[in-house]
Design a protein around this motif. Structure first.
Motif, short mmCIF file in Angstrom:
data_model
loop_
_atom_site.label_atom_id
_atom_site.label_comp_id
_atom_site.label_asym_id
_atom_site.label_seq_id
_atom_site.Cartn_x
_atom_site.Cartn_y
_atom_site.Cartn_z
N SER A 149 0.83 -1.19 0.00
CA SER A 149 0.00 0.00 0.00
C SER A 149 0.87 1.25 0.00
O SER A 149 1.76 1.40 0.84
N LYS A 150 0.63 2.14 -0.95
CA LYS A 150 1.44 3.35 -1.06
C LYS A 150 1.21 4.31 0.11
O LYS A 150 2.06 5.14 0.41
N LYS A 151 0.07 4.18 0.78
CA LYS A 151 -0.22 5.07 1.89
C LYS A 151 0.69 4.82 3.09
O LYS A 151 0.90 5.72 3.91
N THR A 152 1.23 3.60 3.20
CA THR A 152 2.07 3.27 4.35
C THR A 152 3.55 3.54 4.08
O THR A 152 4.36 3.39 4.99
N VAL A 153 3.91 3.94 2.87
CA VAL A 153 5.31 4.21 2.53
C VAL A 153 5.59 5.68 2.83
O VAL A 153 5.02 6.57 2.19
N THR A 154 6.45 5.93 3.79
CA THR A 154 6.70 7.30 4.23
C THR A 154 7.84 7.97 3.46
O THR A 154 7.77 9.16 3.15
#
Length: 264
Positions: free
Chosen positions: A154-159
């Motif tokens: 998930s791209k949302k969890t990549v900071t």
């Protein structure tokens, strides 16, 4: 796309970085796409962009004149962006890292200046807090804007995606990410967190050379045993063999394949 590049762009002015079903990322030897068009093809290229400016005229991708959306009028440009077959510029950046299929990142440096709206809001906030009046100056902030793809994570969890891609490229070890979500089970909603090594360094579709950038096709034999059946003669299969021919024998199957290809 290759037909257009071979016709309008010199091969020394571009290099493919990543390709998917309906997209292609490439490095250009110029600031933009228009600057790498061959000088002798500039007139034909510009004619395809601005030479068909007629009210109500709808163009189609024909691999001859129409490659990109027209730029003559805003209404034509918006209409052509929805036309199938025409190339659209999806994103432009300064650097790109392509680890494997559907796992890549494009980055560019962006300078942002504090807007007047933010300055006004900050001034009103200081007044509401009864602070001493102060003339606020706009600030310049430079940061890396990225566009990346990480299949399976998930791209949302990549900071910090750019840091992860650089680390994988440098250490040659896969990077991990997390997937979070909800799942229904037995009339109950559960939350889950999954760790997955989705940033893989290994690329199996082509052979990566020593420079870590150039790739060549795989040197694989797609039909094992083919070299054994090149010297097949008619004496090996003469006579009536339909009754005693063992079709489960791999050698016999190779002989039949060779004879069939020779007959065709």
């Amino acid at each position: 796309m290759l037909r257009f590049l071979d016709k309008y762009v010199d091969r020394s002015d571009f290099e493919y970085c990543e390709m998917d079903t309906d997209s292609a990322y490439m490095a250009l030897a110029g600031p933009d796409f228009d600057s790498v068009i061959k000088p002798e093809m500039q007139e034909a290229y510009q004619h395809g962009l601005q030479g068909y400016c007629k009210p109500g005229l709808e163009i189609e991708a024909d691999c001859l004149h129409h490659w990109f959306p027209r730029t003559c009028l805003s209404q034509h440009s918006k209409f052509d962006k929805r036309t199938p077959g025409l190339f659209k510029i999806e994103y432009e950046g300064d650097a790109m890292i392509s680890l494997c299929s559907k796992t890549y990142i494009v980055a560019k440096k962006v300078t942002k200046i504090t807007s007047n709206t933010v300055l006004t809001a900050a001034s009103l906030l200081r007044r509401a807090k009864t602070l001493k009046p102060k003339r606020l100056q706009p600030k310049r902030r430079t940061y890396n804007e990225t566009k990346f793809s990480s299949k399976g994570i998930s791209k949302k969890t990549v900071t910090a995606p750019l840091t992860i891609f650089k680390q994988v490229l440098k250490t040659k070890r896969p990077g991990s990410g997390f997937n979070k979500g909800l799942r229904a089970r037995n009339n109950t909603i559960y939350t889950y967190t999954q760790q997955r090594c989705g940033f893989s360094y290994f690329y199996c579709k082509r052979k990566v050379l020593a420079d870590g950038r150039t790739t060549v096709p795989l040197d694989l034999i797609l039909r094992p045993g083919r070299e054994k059946c090149e010297d097949v003669t008619e004496t090996q299969v003469s006579g009536d063999f339909s009754k005693n021919w063992d079709l489960e024998d791999e050698n016999n199957v190779n002989i039949l394949n060779a004879l069939l290809e020779e007959s065709l």
